[in-house]
Design an enzyme around this catalytic site. Structure first.
Site, PDB file in Angstrom:
ATOM      1  N   ASP A 101      60.695   3.134  34.271  1.00  0.00           N
ATOM      2  CA  ASP A 101      59.882   3.625  33.158  1.00  0.00           C
ATOM      3  C   ASP A 101      60.222   2.917  31.842  1.00  0.00           C
ATOM      4  O   ASP A 101      61.204   2.165  31.767  1.00  0.00           O
ATOM      5  CB  ASP A 101      60.038   5.149  33.009  1.00  0.00           C
TER       6      ASP A 101
ATOM      7  N   ASN B 177      64.921  19.042  33.509  1.00  0.00           N
ATOM      8  CA  ASN B 177      63.708  19.789  33.910  1.00  0.00           C
ATOM      9  C   ASN B 177      63.186  19.336  35.286  1.00  0.00           C
ATOM     10  O   ASN B 177      62.086  19.689  35.673  1.00  0.00           O
ATOM     11  CB  ASN B 177      62.611  19.650  32.840  1.00  0.00           C
TER      12      ASN B 177
ATOM     13  N   HIS C 162      62.604  16.144  36.211  1.00  0.00           N
ATOM     14  CA  HIS C 162      61.778  14.937  36.251  1.00  0.00           C
ATOM     15  C   HIS C 162      62.505  13.772  36.932  1.00  0.00           C
ATOM     16  O   HIS C 162      63.733  13.695  36.930  1.00  0.00           O
ATOM     17  CB  HIS C 162      61.210  14.561  34.876  1.00  0.00           C
TER      18      HIS C 162
ATOM     19  N   GLU D 241      56.984  14.112  34.608  1.00  0.00           N
ATOM     20  CA  GLU D 241      57.336  15.423  34.076  1.00  0.00           C
ATOM     21  C   GLU D 241      56.772  16.535  34.965  1.00  0.00           C
ATOM     22  O   GLU D 241      55.804  16.321  35.703  1.00  0.00           O
ATOM     23  CB  GLU D 241      56.761  15.574  32.659  1.00  0.00           C
TER      24      GLU D 241
HETATM   25  C1  GLP Z   1      65.315   9.990  31.175  1.00  0.00           C
HETATM   26  C2  GLP Z   1      64.742   8.837  32.028  1.00  0.00           C
HETATM   27  C3  GLP Z   1      65.038   9.037  33.470  1.00  0.00           C
HETATM   28  C4  GLP Z   1      66.474   9.484  33.605  1.00  0.00           C
HETATM   29  C5  GLP Z   1      66.591  10.892  33.088  1.00  0.00           C
HETATM   30  C6  GLP Z   1      68.006  11.420  33.029  1.00  0.00           C
HETATM   31  O1  GLP Z   1      64.425  10.582  30.339  1.00  0.00           O
HETATM   32  N1  GLP Z   1      63.375   8.572  31.858  1.00  0.00           N
HETATM   33  O2  GLP Z   1      64.767   7.841  34.193  1.00  0.00           O
HETATM   34  O3  GLP Z   1      66.853   9.457  34.941  1.00  0.00           O
HETATM   35  O4  GLP Z   1      65.922  11.058  31.871  1.00  0.00           O
HETATM   36  O5  GLP Z   1      68.731  10.876  31.971  1.00  0.00           O
HETATM   37  P1  GLP Z   1      70.292  10.965  31.825  1.00  0.00           P
HETATM   38  O6  GLP Z   1      70.858  10.142  32.943  1.00  0.00           O
HETATM   39  O7  GLP Z   1      70.610  10.390  30.480  1.00  0.00           O
HETATM   40  O8  GLP Z   1      70.674  12.403  31.946  1.00  0.00           O
END
Ligand code: GLP
Length: 242
Positions: free
Chosen positions: A67, A136, A138, A143
């Site tokens: 992403d 959440n 995702h 989302e």
């Molecule tokens: C972000 C990214 C995801 C990531 C997730 C968790 O928003 N778009 O690809 O896996 O949230 O992030 P983190 O590893 O910082 O908890």
């Protein structure tokens, strides 16, 4: 679905790096799908060490990222383009032309999404997709919703995601409200999934993803249907599973 509970962040990261290395050793010209966020940082560090010790060679590997934020330029330090280059690509021998990250500033976002899908197909599809998980539920930036989005698409970010990711920005107002993300079908078509989760803040999402109903309100729950998925969960993120 294989579940590995790791004793700590380091163990989770090292195991994840070992799986990525195995994939590259088995198929030197494989296609890796990569994630950003805090969770995979340790895995990237470990892979860099492995590269320096000549245990892995990325010269024929292609990488597709999950992403990217819309509106942030590639030079912006909060963009995932910047993240990947600064945390991983610049330390290894992957070829620049073999790295792909959606362009969040493309004039025609829909065309950019279609092209991204095409590029993945042209490289033969993703062999191993690394995933983090949002609090959440995702994956990528898919989302919680009332249906699953199939392919790479434009996303309106959830308020909770904007809030959570604001820790990387100087204020919440600076967090983009839209992003481009691979879709659920794109992710599910990867030949192997490797989901990583660290910390207590992910415990609820992990519980729902692993034990809950498969539904678009918890996007990560779809991985229960993947024929070759591994989840490495650091013990605090696994606390509701026991
Ligand atoms: C972000 C990214 C995801 C990531 C997730 C968790 O928003 N778009 O690809 O896996 O949230 O992030 P983190 O590893 O910082 O908890």
């Amino acid at each position: 679905m294989r579940i590995i509970i790791a004793d700590g962040y380091e163990e989770m990261s090292n195991k994840a790096a070992a799986i990525v290395r195995s994939q590259v050793v088995l198929k030197p010209d494989c296609v890796l799908g990569m994630a950003t966020g805090d969770t995979p940082r340790g895995m990237y560090k470990e892979l860099i060490k492995m590269y320096e010790n000549k245990e892995v060679d990325f010269s024929e590997v292609s990488v597709f990222n999950l992403d990217e934020y819309c509106t942030l330029s590639r030079e912006n330090e909060h963009s995932y383009y910047y993240y990947m280059n600064h945390n991983f690509f610049r330390y290894i021998n992957v070829k620049k032309g073999n790295t792909f990250i959606p362009n969040g500033t493309a004039e025609d976002i829909e065309e950019e999404c279609r092209n991204y899908e095409l590029q993945i197909k042209n490289r033969g599809g993703i062999d191993l997709q690394v995933l983090g998980i949002g609090a959440n539920g995702h994956i990528g930036f898919n989302e919680p919703d009332i249906n699953f989005e199939a392919e790479t698409h434009l996303v309106e970010l959830d308020e909770t995601t904007i809030e959570y990711n604001s820790r990387f920005f100087s204020s919440k107002d600076e967090v983009p409200t839209t992003a481009i993300s691979m879709g659920i079908k794109t992710i599910m078509q990867s030949r192997m999934l490797l989901l990583l989760a660290n910390g207590e803040s992910k415990a609820d999402a992990i519980y729902k993803a692993v034990k809950g109903k498969i539904c678009p309100e918890v996007p990560a729950s779809i991985i229960q249907l993947h024929p070759n998925a591994t989840i490495i969960i650091e013990k605090n993120a696994a606390k509701l599973l026991r």
